[in-house]
Design a protein around this motif. Structure first.
Motif, PDB file in Angstrom:
ATOM      1  N   MET A 176       0.811  -1.222   0.000  1.00 42.51           N
ATOM      2  CA  MET A 176       0.000   0.000   0.000  1.00 42.51           C
ATOM      3  C   MET A 176       0.847   1.276   0.000  1.00 42.51           C
ATOM      4  N   ILE A 177       1.993   1.234   0.673  1.00 42.39           N
ATOM      5  CA  ILE A 177       2.805   2.444   0.869  1.00 42.39           C
ATOM      6  C   ILE A 177       4.070   2.356   0.013  1.00 42.39           C
ATOM      7  N   HIS A 178       4.334   3.414  -0.750  1.00 44.44           N
ATOM      8  CA  HIS A 178       5.496   3.447  -1.630  1.00 44.44           C
ATOM      9  C   HIS A 178       6.675   4.140  -0.943  1.00 44.44           C
ATOM     10  N   GLU A 179       7.830   3.944  -1.503  1.00 42.82           N
ATOM     11  CA  GLU A 179       9.050   4.554  -0.973  1.00 42.82           C
ATOM     12  C   GLU A 179       8.950   6.081  -1.035  1.00 42.82           C
ATOM     13  N   ASN A 180       9.349   6.729   0.076  1.00 46.98           N
ATOM     14  CA  ASN A 180       9.381   8.196   0.197  1.00 46.98           C
ATOM     15  C   ASN A 180       7.995   8.856   0.054  1.00 46.98           C
ATOM     16  N   GLU A 181       6.964   8.107   0.322  1.00 47.54           N
ATOM     17  CA  GLU A 181       5.609   8.644   0.244  1.00 47.54           C
ATOM     18  C   GLU A 181       5.250   9.363   1.549  1.00 47.54           C
ATOM     19  N   THR A 182       4.362  10.343   1.443  1.00 46.81           N
ATOM     20  CA  THR A 182       3.876  11.048   2.625  1.00 46.81           C
ATOM     21  C   THR A 182       2.484  10.531   2.983  1.00 46.81           C
ATOM     22  N   ILE A 183       2.348  10.066   4.221  1.00 42.73           N
ATOM     23  CA  ILE A 183       1.103   9.469   4.707  1.00 42.73           C
ATOM     24  C   ILE A 183       0.482  10.401   5.739  1.00 42.73           C
ATOM     25  N   VAL A 243      -4.864  20.752   7.594  1.00 43.06           N
ATOM     26  CA  VAL A 243      -5.050  19.600   6.715  1.00 43.06           C
ATOM     27  C   VAL A 243      -5.241  20.006   5.259  1.00 43.06           C
ATOM     28  N   TYR A 244      -6.119  20.953   5.004  1.00 40.79           N
ATOM     29  CA  TYR A 244      -6.422  21.314   3.606  1.00 40.79           C
ATOM     30  C   TYR A 244      -5.194  21.865   2.889  1.00 40.79           C
ATOM     31  N   SER A 245      -4.434  22.698   3.594  1.00 38.07           N
ATOM     32  CA  SER A 245      -3.282  23.331   2.948  1.00 38.07           C
ATOM     33  C   SER A 245      -2.162  22.351   2.652  1.00 38.07           C
ATOM     34  N   ILE A 246      -2.125  21.255   3.386  1.00 34.96           N
ATOM     35  CA  ILE A 246      -1.006  20.319   3.222  1.00 34.96           C
ATOM     36  C   ILE A 246      -1.406  19.074   2.435  1.00 34.96           C
ATOM     37  N   MET A 247      -2.707  18.897   2.152  1.00 31.67           N
ATOM     38  CA  MET A 247      -3.187  17.682   1.501  1.00 31.67           C
ATOM     39  C   MET A 247      -2.557  17.464   0.125  1.00 31.67           C
ATOM     40  N   GLY A 248      -2.182  18.538  -0.575  1.00 34.85           N
ATOM     41  CA  GLY A 248      -1.571  18.397  -1.889  1.00 34.85           C
ATOM     42  C   GLY A 248      -0.267  17.619  -1.863  1.00 34.85           C
ATOM     43  N   ARG A 249       0.403  17.560  -0.714  1.00 34.84           N
ATOM     44  CA  ARG A 249       1.671  16.824  -0.578  1.00 34.84           C
ATOM     45  C   ARG A 249       1.470  15.389  -0.120  1.00 34.84           C
ATOM     46  N   VAL A 250       0.247  15.043   0.232  1.00 35.31           N
ATOM     47  CA  VAL A 250      -0.028  13.724   0.828  1.00 35.31           C
ATOM     48  C   VAL A 250      -0.275  12.688  -0.258  1.00 35.31           C
ATOM     49  N   GLY A 251       0.357  11.540  -0.103  1.00 34.00           N
ATOM     50  CA  GLY A 251       0.166  10.447  -1.060  1.00 34.00           C
ATOM     51  C   GLY A 251      -1.041   9.593  -0.743  1.00 34.00           C
ATOM     52  N   LYS A 252      -1.290   9.351   0.550  1.00 37.15           N
ATOM     53  CA  LYS A 252      -2.438   8.550   0.971  1.00 37.15           C
ATOM     54  C   LYS A 252      -2.891   8.998   2.354  1.00 37.15           C
ATOM     55  N   VAL A 253      -4.178   8.837   2.600  1.00 38.29           N
ATOM     56  CA  VAL A 253      -4.736   9.011   3.946  1.00 38.29           C
ATOM     57  C   VAL A 253      -5.025   7.626   4.495  1.00 38.29           C
TER      58      VAL A 253
END
Length: 372
Positions: A176-183, A243-253
């Motif tokens: 589910m989680i990729h390398e260097n991803e932001t969760i 949350v809203y301002s940083i969601m663009g950098r998030v790979g998965k919730v």
């Protein structure tokens, strides 16, 4: 006489144990869906071990009565009722398997004439082991098989399943989680999510953003973040407003749950609904980690009845007397997240679309047990 006295003593001990369990549920001495589910399973194992019955319908009725009592002690803790329904489905399945296996042995056209009696009855007229005598189904067919060992074995397997659920879910983290991803996770009170991230961190390097979940889970948030940091995971605690301002950098919730409903919707920490909507706007996948013991056959016809309300003093302290008398403050502990806000549900049996959860309900529960 000695045997009867021993049975009465065991019955008193079991009743005292049930009373103590009900008191613990009411007082919140047992907290968390996992702990409640495990404690309920162990209680049912003890009850079934001491149970005496002459017909399977008597056992089903008595388990339903016990389940209704446990559920009424804490109606919004759905895990307790889920375990009761799993055990009822197990009992019915074992009975049906027995009926099928005995169908060629000939039928005895004799109606059941014994009256309903206590699950823990010690009346010796039924013999020292009533559940091992011939049982009769609704058509008068004789059932010779002793169901008790099979039911007890099934409950023990359920307990083993509960104890291994988190590990089963955690093993899917690498996929589910990729390398260097932001969760991002807004459920710091979820032991399943914690183990999921810790297990994945053994093979993947990633960053975790933990939402503070003010005002109910602030302390748990920092404890959760500390455990991740100690495992070498780059971790940052953020406020709900970020949350809203940083969601663009998030790979998965990654989301933990309090309960999953039959329509695929779920109950999660307060604020989770807003975060999932934010993720949907940014096209960020929302992945739910949940054990099947949290799967409930209930539908959210009345959402407010499912949401527990916490201490309003955490939102507005009573020292602020000038405001307390002028506003109506509500502090919900959970949010309802609709199924369309979730992309994938990871369970101990694999990953499923929220729209498929109704099928798992059919597989694990019986329709006649939806209402205890």
């Amino acid at each position: 006489m000695l045997a009867a006295g021993a049975h009465i003593s065991k019955e008193k001990d079991l009743n005292a144990h049930i009373e103590a369990f009900v008191a613990q549920i009411k007082r919140r001495q047992i907290q968390g869906s996992y702990n409640v589910a495990l404690a309920t399973s162990q209680l049912l194992l003890r009850v079934l071990s001491a149970a005496r019955w002459t017909h399977i319908d008597q056992l089903v009725t008595q388990i339903k009565v016990l389940g209704k009592r446990l559920q009424s002690a804490q109606p919004r803790e759905l895990a307790c009722g889920n375990i009761i329904r799993r055990v009822l489905a197990l009992i019915r399945e074992e009975s049906e398997d027995t009926n099928d296996s005995e169908s060629g042995d000939g039928a005895i056209n004799s109606p059941l004439i014994t009256s309903m009696f206590s699950l823990l009855s010690t009346n010796d007229e039924y013999g020292p082991n009533p559940h091992s005598q011939s049982l009769y189904d609704g058509t008068g067919r004789s059932i010779k098989k002793d169901l008790k060992p099979y039911i007890i074995e099934g409950i023990q397997e359920l307990i083993d399943e509960l104890r291994s659920i988190d590990e089963s879910i955690a093993s899917m983290g690498v996929e589910m989680i990729h390398e260097n991803e932001t969760i991002l996770t807004p459920t710091p009170n979820s032991r399943t999510v914690l183990k999921f991230l810790l297990r994945t961190a053994q093979k993947r390097k990633f960053t975790v953003l933990v939402v503070e979940v003010f005002p109910n889970d602030v302390e748990k948030t920092h404890e959760f973040a500390l455990k991740l940091a100690e495992a070498g995971i780059e971790t940052t605690v953020i406020t709900d407003a970020m949350v809203y301002s940083i969601m663009g950098r998030v790979g998965k919730v990654i989301l933990g749950t309090h309960a999953v409903l039959a329509n695929g919707g779920l109950l999660a920490s307060a604020g989770a609904a807003m975060i999932c909507q934010c993720a949907n706007v940014h096209r960020t996948p929302v992945v739910v980690c949940t054990g099947l013991y949290k799967l409930s056959p209930m539908y959210p016809f009345d959402i407010e009845s499912l949401i527990e309300v916490g201490d309003t003093g955490k939102v507005l302290e009573f020292e602020d007397g000038s405001l307390v008398d002028k506003v109506n403050v509500v502090n919900p502990l959970y949010d309802y997240v609709p199924p369309e806000s979730v992309d994938l549900c990871i369970t101990n049996m694999g990953g499923y679309s929220p729209n498929f959860m109704y099928r798992l309900v059919i597989d694990h529960y019986r329709q006649e047990d939806t209402t205890l």
